[in-house]
Design a protein around this motif. Structure first.
Motif, mmCIF file in Angstrom:
data_model
loop_
_atom_site.group_PDB
_atom_site.id
_atom_site.type_symbol
_atom_site.label_atom_id
_atom_site.label_comp_id
_atom_site.label_asym_id
_atom_site.label_seq_id
_atom_site.Cartn_x
_atom_site.Cartn_y
_atom_site.Cartn_z
ATOM 1 N N CYS A 1 0.826 -1.216 0.000
ATOM 2 C CA CYS A 1 0.000 0.000 0.000
ATOM 3 C C CYS A 1 0.863 1.271 0.000
ATOM 4 O O CYS A 1 0.580 2.240 0.685
ATOM 5 N N GLY A 2 1.970 1.234 -0.726
ATOM 6 C CA GLY A 2 2.815 2.421 -0.833
ATOM 7 C C GLY A 2 3.794 2.603 0.318
ATOM 8 O O GLY A 2 4.531 3.573 0.360
ATOM 9 N N MET A 3 3.827 1.665 1.262
ATOM 10 C CA MET A 3 4.735 1.774 2.404
ATOM 11 C C MET A 3 5.712 0.604 2.367
ATOM 12 O O MET A 3 5.316 -0.544 2.184
ATOM 13 N N THR A 4 6.994 0.898 2.515
ATOM 14 C CA THR A 4 8.002 -0.152 2.522
ATOM 15 C C THR A 4 7.981 -0.857 3.866
ATOM 16 O O THR A 4 8.121 -0.230 4.912
ATOM 17 N N VAL A 5 7.810 -2.178 3.835
ATOM 18 C CA VAL A 5 7.760 -2.988 5.044
ATOM 19 C C VAL A 5 9.011 -3.860 5.067
ATOM 20 O O VAL A 5 9.248 -4.644 4.144
ATOM 21 N N VAL A 6 9.821 -3.709 6.105
ATOM 22 C CA VAL A 6 11.031 -4.502 6.271
ATOM 23 C C VAL A 6 10.723 -5.589 7.301
ATOM 24 O O VAL A 6 10.416 -5.284 8.450
ATOM 25 N N PRO A 7 10.793 -6.868 6.911
ATOM 26 C CA PRO A 7 10.471 -7.942 7.846
ATOM 27 C C PRO A 7 11.486 -7.996 8.999
ATOM 28 O O PRO A 7 12.660 -7.710 8.822
ATOM 29 N N ALA A 8 11.008 -8.383 10.169
ATOM 30 C CA ALA A 8 11.878 -8.513 11.337
ATOM 31 C C ALA A 8 12.748 -9.749 11.186
ATOM 32 O O ALA A 8 12.286 -10.789 10.726
ATOM 33 N N ASP A 9 14.009 -9.620 11.562
ATOM 34 C CA ASP A 9 14.940 -10.737 11.475
ATOM 35 C C ASP A 9 15.478 -11.037 12.867
ATOM 36 O O ASP A 9 16.311 -10.303 13.384
#
Length: 105
Positions: free
Chosen positions: A64-72
């Protein structure tokens, strides 16, 4: 007016009688106080390649236009925290987006 002329004349005589300050000013070789040499930069291995385990890490995605960085958890084991089971209800609620469709994870 007479006072200004007298003051200017006195200041001029005083300035002419003193030695020039710029001629007596000696610069030190250590102008900015650096006593030790600068540290050497770290050595870089330009042939380094990431391991296969790092290659499987989930990549950032745009939802939805927002960059989501997965948790590691490999980087920070405390990054994922489960909610407490003590009955506390949070005031912020989850709202599903209506404008764009988020991909299923």
């Amino acid at each position: 007016m007479r006072h200004a002329v007298a003051f200017t004349a006195g200041a001029l005589v005083l300035a002419m009688s003193l030695p020039a300050g710029a001629q007596d000013f000696n610069l030190k070789a250590d102008l900015f106080g650096q006593k030790t040499p600068a540290p050497k930069p770290p050595k870089v291995d330009w042939n380094w390649k990431p391991s296969a385990a790092q290659a499987q890490v989930a990549r950032p995605s745009v939802i939805c236009g927002m960059t989501v960085v997965p948790a590691d958890p490999a980087i920070d084991p405390k990054i994922r925290v489960a909610p407490r089971a003590n009955g506390v209800k949070f005031a912020i609620k989850v709202v599903e987006p209506t404008v764009c469709a988020a991909p299923q994870r």
